[in-house]
Every structure is written in C-alpha cells, then in structure tokens.
Write a protein that holds these residues in place. Structure first.
Motif, mmCIF file in Angstrom:
data_model
loop_
_atom_site.group_PDB
_atom_site.id
_atom_site.type_symbol
_atom_site.label_atom_id
_atom_site.label_comp_id
_atom_site.label_asym_id
_atom_site.label_seq_id
_atom_site.Cartn_x
_atom_site.Cartn_y
_atom_site.Cartn_z
ATOM 1 N N ALA A 46 42.332 35.408 36.727
ATOM 2 C CA ALA A 46 41.261 34.654 36.072
ATOM 3 C C ALA A 46 41.290 33.191 36.499
ATOM 4 O O ALA A 46 40.244 32.567 36.716
ATOM 5 C CB ALA A 46 41.401 34.772 34.554
ATOM 6 N N SER A 47 42.487 32.624 36.613
ATOM 7 C CA SER A 47 42.623 31.236 37.042
ATOM 8 C C SER A 47 42.086 31.050 38.463
ATOM 9 O O SER A 47 41.365 30.086 38.753
ATOM 10 C CB SER A 47 44.091 30.811 36.957
ATOM 11 N N LYS A 48 42.424 31.976 39.325
ATOM 12 C CA LYS A 48 41.954 31.881 40.715
ATOM 13 C C LYS A 48 40.439 32.051 40.787
ATOM 14 O O LYS A 48 39.761 31.306 41.505
ATOM 15 C CB LYS A 48 42.648 32.950 41.555
ATOM 16 N N ARG A 49 39.925 32.999 40.005
ATOM 17 C CA ARG A 49 38.498 33.321 40.086
ATOM 18 C C ARG A 49 37.630 32.240 39.443
ATOM 19 O O ARG A 49 36.613 31.830 40.016
ATOM 20 C CB ARG A 49 38.257 34.670 39.394
ATOM 21 N N PHE A 57 43.575 32.822 27.380
ATOM 22 C CA PHE A 57 44.549 33.789 26.878
ATOM 23 C C PHE A 57 43.853 34.900 26.090
ATOM 24 O O PHE A 57 44.111 36.088 26.300
ATOM 25 C CB PHE A 57 45.581 33.072 26.010
ATOM 26 N N ALA A 58 42.954 34.524 25.192
ATOM 27 C CA ALA A 58 42.252 35.522 24.378
ATOM 28 C C ALA A 58 41.419 36.459 25.251
ATOM 29 O O ALA A 58 41.384 37.682 25.015
ATOM 30 C CB ALA A 58 41.370 34.818 23.349
ATOM 31 N N ASP A 59 40.764 35.906 26.274
ATOM 32 C CA ASP A 59 39.985 36.742 27.186
ATOM 33 C C ASP A 59 40.884 37.724 27.934
ATOM 34 O O ASP A 59 40.519 38.898 28.136
ATOM 35 C CB ASP A 59 39.236 35.868 28.193
ATOM 36 N N PRO A 87 51.127 42.636 32.454
ATOM 37 C CA PRO A 87 49.680 42.762 32.660
ATOM 38 C C PRO A 87 48.914 41.504 32.239
ATOM 39 O O PRO A 87 47.954 41.108 32.910
ATOM 40 C CB PRO A 87 49.308 43.961 31.779
ATOM 41 N N LEU A 88 49.348 40.866 31.158
ATOM 42 C CA LEU A 88 48.711 39.624 30.734
ATOM 43 C C LEU A 88 48.917 38.521 31.770
ATOM 44 O O LEU A 88 47.994 37.770 32.091
ATOM 45 C CB LEU A 88 49.281 39.170 29.391
ATOM 46 N N ALA A 89 50.146 38.419 32.271
ATOM 47 C CA ALA A 89 50.452 37.368 33.250
ATOM 48 C C ALA A 89 49.592 37.514 34.502
ATOM 49 O O ALA A 89 49.052 36.523 35.023
ATOM 50 C CB ALA A 89 51.933 37.406 33.606
ATOM 51 N N TYR A 90 49.431 38.734 35.008
ATOM 52 C CA TYR A 90 48.638 38.935 36.218
ATOM 53 C C TYR A 90 47.145 38.770 35.942
ATOM 54 O O TYR A 90 46.402 38.241 36.786
ATOM 55 C CB TYR A 90 48.945 40.302 36.832
ATOM 56 N N THR A 91 46.689 39.188 34.774
ATOM 57 C CA THR A 91 45.285 38.993 34.421
ATOM 58 C C THR A 91 44.952 37.506 34.358
ATOM 59 O O THR A 91 43.886 37.067 34.830
ATOM 60 C CB THR A 91 44.980 39.671 33.077
ATOM 61 N N LEU A 92 45.847 36.701 33.797
ATOM 62 C CA LEU A 92 45.632 35.256 33.741
ATOM 63 C C LEU A 92 45.649 34.628 35.124
ATOM 64 O O LEU A 92 44.856 33.716 35.423
ATOM 65 C CB LEU A 92 46.687 34.604 32.849
ATOM 66 N N ALA A 94 43.584 44.953 26.980
ATOM 67 C CA ALA A 94 43.378 45.962 25.937
ATOM 68 C C ALA A 94 42.334 46.987 26.357
ATOM 69 O O ALA A 94 42.443 48.177 26.028
ATOM 70 C CB ALA A 94 42.961 45.287 24.634
ATOM 71 N N ALA A 95 41.333 46.553 27.091
ATOM 72 C CA ALA A 95 40.269 47.465 27.517
ATOM 73 C C ALA A 95 40.740 48.439 28.599
ATOM 74 O O ALA A 95 40.154 49.512 28.769
ATOM 75 C CB ALA A 95 39.072 46.669 28.033
ATOM 76 N N LYS A 96 41.835 48.075 29.296
ATOM 77 C CA LYS A 96 42.319 48.929 30.383
ATOM 78 C C LYS A 96 43.375 49.923 29.912
ATOM 79 O O LYS A 96 43.203 51.123 30.000
ATOM 80 C CB LYS A 96 42.875 48.064 31.514
ATOM 81 N N ASN A 97 44.502 49.397 29.422
ATOM 82 C CA ASN A 97 45.588 50.331 29.097
ATOM 83 C C ASN A 97 46.253 50.070 27.752
ATOM 84 O O ASN A 97 47.085 50.849 27.325
ATOM 85 C CB ASN A 97 46.656 50.323 30.198
ATOM 86 N N ARG A 98 45.914 48.965 27.096
ATOM 87 C CA ARG A 98 46.388 48.621 25.752
ATOM 88 C C ARG A 98 47.897 48.888 25.580
ATOM 89 O O ARG A 98 48.299 49.848 24.907
ATOM 90 C CB ARG A 98 45.606 49.392 24.689
ATOM 91 N N PRO A 99 48.756 48.063 26.153
ATOM 92 C CA PRO A 99 50.196 48.175 25.865
ATOM 93 C C PRO A 99 50.436 48.086 24.364
ATOM 94 O O PRO A 99 49.764 47.320 23.661
ATOM 95 C CB PRO A 99 50.792 46.958 26.593
#
Length: 209
Positions: free
Chosen positions: A63-66, A115-117, A55-60, A123-128
């Motif tokens: 974010a990079s694309k956006r 990374f922190a973002d 989930p972190l990898a896809y979120t990053l 964490a706000a979605k599913n908090r592994p």
C-alpha cells in the motif's frame, strides 16, 4: 520506479556484533504489535500471532509503494519477553511462564487509516484468527545494551546471564524496560546453529551507592 528503503541499514540499532556487548541509543519506533503468554514452541497463540503479523506487514508495504510511492523492505520479526521472575530467561528457562509481545517495525509514515485499511484487506482474503488483536503502536527504548547471538534460542541463556549480571552492572547501569529480541534469520530456512538474533536490554544509570 521507487527506491526501496531497508531500515536494517538505515537504523544503527539494527546492527550488532557477536561476542561484544554494546551500548546503543534506540530511536522511538512504530510497530505492528500483538501480545501473548506461554511457551512459543507449543502455544497456538504464538503461531496465531505470527500468522496475523506478516500478512499485515506485507499489505502495508504494498500500500505504501502503491499510494505513496515509498517502498521499503519488510522488517524482521521481533519480540519483547518478560516474566514475573526474570530468572525464567537466564536460569530455569521455564517458557510456560513467559509473557511476550511480537512485533514488526513499520515506517513512521504508516498511519492509523493505512493500518485499518490493511486489516480490512487481510480479513477479506484469509482472516488470520488473531488478526483483530494486532495494534499499531510505538516503543521508546532509549539507551540499551545489545549483542548479536548466533545459535539456537535455547543457547541464549549464558549470553543473557553475562549481559544482565556482568556487563550491565559493571558499566554503572541497571535494567529497565523489557528484554527485546530481533530475529534476523528465518527459523524455517536457517539451521538452528546459524540463527542470528540481536539480544537487547534497555538500561538506565544505576543509583549512586
């Protein structure tokens, strides 16, 4: 519309050939990293690590694309593996004695703030459960020996034995660093006998006798 970078094509060290050991120079790379211990088939820590990394990898990536206009393909899962007695990999295969670090490579433009973002968003979605154990770190491997293994993970032992005890010493090298595996196949979707894994071992020149 942005071009999408696939680092498996851009970085030569992400390519290997079955049945052939090759000496490669691996550049310094940045990773999402999380540590653990024990049998990857049975310990909940391993499953928890995977559930936190992707989930972190896809979120990053998004974010990079956006925010930067820089899109890329999410890289495969990788693992560093070691034990107090390295024969645990090539002889006994006693997985309960294994230590490991699971990783996913990210581009060097991913910084600590991004990374922190991303951690906050996940964490706000599913908090592994192991989310806050993931760190952003770098790995410097330099010269390595690697090969492509096709087959089950448990069938790696013979290949590693030849790499460790034949090819490396026969080429005037010695093992340094940590055994490294790159999982090019998704084990949930690919038959065990067709799994493709790069097996990598950092090396240095052996001392003169």
């Amino acid at each position: 519309m942005t071009d999408k970078t696939d680092f498996k094509r851009e970085i030569a060290a992400y390519r290997a050939r079955q049945g052939r050991f090759e000496i490669v120079d691996v550049p310094d790379l940045r990773y999402l990293m999380i540590d653990g211990h024990g049998d990857p088939n049975t310990t909940p820590a391993f499953t928890g690590a995977v559930e936190a990394l992707f989930p972190l990898a896809y979120t990053l990536k998004f974010a990079s694309k956006r925010t930067l206009g820089r899109d890329y393909v999410v890289m495969p899962l990788e693992g560093l593996w070691w034990a107090e007695d390295m024969d645990a990999f090539t002889a006994s295969r006693n997985k309960s004695r294994w230590d490991w670090t699971l990783m996913i490579m990210v581009p060097d433009w991913i910084d600590e703030d991004m990374f922190a973002d991303a951690v906050e968003q996940v964490a706000a979605k599913n908090r592994p459960r192991r989310l806050h154990e993931v760190r952003l770190g770098s790995l410097s491997e330099g010269r390595c020996v690697q090969t492509l293994h096709v087959g089950t993970y448990d069938d790696e032992a013979d290949v590693l034995a030849r790499m460790h005890h034949e090819f490396i010493p026969d080429n005037g090298l010695r093992m340094v660093g940590t055994h490294h595996e790159i999982y090019l196949s998704d084990s949930r979707r690919v038959a065990p006998e067709k799994l493709r894994t790069i097996l990598r071992q950092p090396v240095a020149a052996a001392p003169a006798s």
